[in-house]
Design an enzyme around this catalytic site. Structure first.
Site, PDB file in Angstrom:
ATOM      1  N   LEU A 124      24.778  43.054  36.315  1.00 24.84           N
ATOM      2  CA  LEU A 124      24.613  44.460  36.680  1.00 24.84           C
ATOM      3  C   LEU A 124      23.983  45.172  35.475  1.00 24.84           C
ATOM      4  CD1 LEU A 124      25.404  46.674  38.844  1.00 24.84           C
ATOM      5  CD2 LEU A 124      27.222  47.251  37.226  1.00 24.84           C
ATOM      6  N   ARG A 134      33.968  45.567  65.033  1.00 19.69           N
ATOM      7  CA  ARG A 134      33.619  44.479  64.116  1.00 19.69           C
ATOM      8  C   ARG A 134      32.513  43.608  64.687  1.00 19.69           C
ATOM      9  NH1 ARG A 134      34.700  39.255  62.647  1.00 19.69           N
ATOM     10  NH2 ARG A 134      34.646  38.902  60.388  1.00 19.69           N
ATOM     11  N   LYS A 172      25.555  47.014  42.911  1.00 20.31           N
ATOM     12  CA  LYS A 172      26.962  47.307  42.609  1.00 20.31           C
ATOM     13  C   LYS A 172      27.773  47.400  43.906  1.00 20.31           C
ATOM     14  CE  LYS A 172      29.601  50.032  39.272  1.00 20.31           C
ATOM     15  NZ  LYS A 172      30.235  48.860  38.667  1.00 20.31           N
ATOM     16  N   HIS A 202      28.939  41.433  62.736  1.00 21.13           N
ATOM     17  CA  HIS A 202      28.285  41.276  61.440  1.00 21.13           C
ATOM     18  C   HIS A 202      27.006  42.105  61.316  1.00 21.13           C
ATOM     19  CE1 HIS A 202      31.201  38.101  61.259  1.00 21.13           C
ATOM     20  NE2 HIS A 202      30.863  37.810  60.011  1.00 21.13           N
ATOM     21  N   GLU A 209      27.964  38.027  32.193  1.00 19.20           N
ATOM     22  CA  GLU A 209      28.619  39.313  31.908  1.00 19.20           C
ATOM     23  C   GLU A 209      30.112  39.160  32.101  1.00 19.20           C
ATOM     24  OE1 GLU A 209      27.415  42.380  34.700  1.00 19.20           O
ATOM     25  OE2 GLU A 209      27.427  40.956  36.366  1.00 19.20           O
ATOM     26  N   TYR A 223      29.626  51.075  45.118  1.00 16.74           N
ATOM     27  CA  TYR A 223      30.483  52.012  44.381  1.00 16.74           C
ATOM     28  C   TYR A 223      29.883  52.355  43.037  1.00 16.74           C
ATOM     29  CZ  TYR A 223      32.292  48.374  41.192  1.00 16.74           C
ATOM     30  OH  TYR A 223      32.413  47.411  40.228  1.00 16.74           O
ATOM     31  N   ARG A 260      21.491  54.757  40.007  1.00 16.11           N
ATOM     32  CA  ARG A 260      21.870  53.370  40.331  1.00 16.11           C
ATOM     33  C   ARG A 260      22.536  53.307  41.710  1.00 16.11           C
ATOM     34  NH1 ARG A 260      25.643  50.199  36.249  1.00 16.11           N
ATOM     35  NH2 ARG A 260      27.206  51.541  37.196  1.00 16.11           N
TER      36      ARG A 260
HETATM   37  N1  PDD Z   1      32.262  48.079  36.287  1.00 11.12           N
HETATM   38  N2  PDD Z   1      29.019  44.465  34.966  1.00 11.12           N
HETATM   39  C1  PDD Z   1      29.870  44.547  36.014  1.00 11.12           C
HETATM   40  C2  PDD Z   1      30.078  43.344  36.877  1.00 11.12           C
HETATM   41  C3  PDD Z   1      30.537  45.754  36.279  1.00 11.12           C
HETATM   42  O1  PDD Z   1      31.367  45.835  37.337  1.00 11.12           O
HETATM   43  C4  PDD Z   1      30.335  46.872  35.416  1.00 11.12           C
HETATM   44  C5  PDD Z   1      31.021  48.185  35.658  1.00 11.12           C
HETATM   45  C6  PDD Z   1      29.458  46.727  34.334  1.00 11.12           C
HETATM   46  C7  PDD Z   1      29.165  47.857  33.388  1.00 11.12           C
HETATM   47  O2  PDD Z   1      28.441  48.888  34.012  1.00 11.12           O
HETATM   48  P1  PDD Z   1      28.543  50.396  33.493  1.00 11.12           P
HETATM   49  O3  PDD Z   1      28.235  50.399  32.039  1.00 11.12           O
HETATM   50  O4  PDD Z   1      27.529  51.104  34.287  1.00 11.12           O
HETATM   51  O5  PDD Z   1      29.942  50.872  33.785  1.00 11.12           O
HETATM   52  C8  PDD Z   1      28.804  45.515  34.155  1.00 11.12           C
HETATM   53  C9  PDD Z   1      33.025  49.277  36.649  1.00 11.12           C
HETATM   54  C10 PDD Z   1      33.338  50.137  35.492  1.00 11.12           C
HETATM   55  C11 PDD Z   1      34.242  48.829  37.454  1.00 11.12           C
HETATM   56  O6  PDD Z   1      34.055  47.947  38.283  1.00 11.12           O
HETATM   57  O7  PDD Z   1      35.321  49.366  37.268  1.00 11.12           O
END
Ligand code: PDD
Length: 285
Positions: free
Chosen positions: A207, A100, A149, A102, A182, A33, A52
């Site tokens: 991320l 379904r 992501k 894997h 993070e 996403y 990304r």
């Molecule tokens: N999240 N780290 C994680 C685990 C994240 O899920 C996100 C973003 C970030 C920051 O990434 P960016 O600056 O590209 O938004 C760092 C989004 C916003 C979410 O899950 O809603």
């Protein structure tokens, strides 16, 4: 006002927007996403988010559901149909619908694409940033590829919920060596007593946030002192400032970590300035 979502080729009223029960996103979390900020009806840093997205798709070997140009049209159309001035747009691509199993489905199974958009309350967000937020720390028990992501966010969900249950707004993950990785959906930063702006290198442990990347440009342009290195929780407690970054909140000051006041317990000048000037450095489309 009616809301619309894009689902596999169609713009649908929100209540009719549905995916199949055997979508692999639903059954396996087998998808990726992106979230982009929307401001003045325009997408912020769309280009970088799409780069990304492609990287995440490649890492999981999911086909792109359409060309980048068509995807851009869909994103803007969802923002337009929902009349979003200030808010965000969410897109999700999964490996598609299949019985379904894997292992990957047959190559002709098409990936699923869903796009939604929603308005945010700007006054409320500015008030939150002016006050700053509290975070808690939690052990980072996620898999080793959090640089992708993916929609598999269970540890992040549990971390955020733990924060809420402890009266905080968010959680910062801490690795087994005591270093902050993070936030549950944000990148984590501190400003040391000496004035260095510190954030962890974007290896496989975090991320690589788009907001983080833009901040690097800003910090350099503003002549601030950037240190891309891991920092411990103890260092964070003793920091002059702390903040987090994400497309949904840009730069959000953190004034309390595990009950310790950071600096004087108020948002500091570095975070406040970075938040104020962010859009001078971000791209708009
Ligand atoms: N999240 N780290 C994680 C685990 C994240 O899920 C996100 C973003 C970030 C920051 O990434 P960016 O600056 O590209 O938004 C760092 C989004 C916003 C979410 O899950 O809603």
């Amino acid at each position: 006002m009616s809301r619309y979502a894009y689902v596999n080729g169609r713009y649908l009223p929100f209540r009719d927007a549905k995916v199949h029960i055997e979508d692999r996103g639903y059954q396996f979390g087998d998808g990726v996403y992106e979230v982009c900020e929307v401001r003045g009806g325009r997408l912020i840093d769309e280009r970088r988010h799409m780069v990304r997205l492609q990287r995440s798709l490649d890492a999981l070997r999911i086909r792109a559901p359409m060309s980048p140009r068509s995807l851009s049209v869909v994103l803007h159309e969802v923002v337009r149909r929902n009349r979003i001035g200030y808010g965000n747009v969410y897109l999700q691509v999964t490996r598609g619908v299949a019985r379904r199993d894997h292992g990957f489905p047959a190559p002709q199974v098409k990936p699923s694409l869903v796009v939604t958009a929603r308005p945010l309350n700007r006054t409320r967000n500015e008030a939150l940033a002016a006050k700053g937020i509290a975070v808690i720390s939690v052990p980072d028990d996620r898999w080793g590829r959090v640089d992708i992501k993916t929609i598999g966010l269970l540890p992040n969900v549990l971390a955020r919920q733990a924060a809420i249950e402890q009266g905080a707004r968010d959680a910062w993950f801490v690795d087994k060596d005591g270093y902050v990785t993070e936030g549950a959906s944000t990148n984590a930063w501190i400003v040391t007593a000496a004035g260095a702006v510190v954030t962890r290198p974007a290896d496989h442990g975090i991320l690589r946030g788009i907001t983080r990347t833009v901040l690097f440009d800003m910090i350099k342009a503003q002549g601030l002192w950037l240190e891309e290195r891991p920092f411990t929780l103890a260092e964070a407690y003793a920091a002059r400032e702390a903040f987090m970054t994400a497309a949904t909140q840009i730069v959000l000051p953190v004034v309390r970590i595990d009950g310790h006041a950071i600096g004087d317990g108020k948002p500091g000048p570095v975070a406040t300035t970075l938040r104020r000037d962010f859009h001078l450095y971000a791209e708009q489309s």
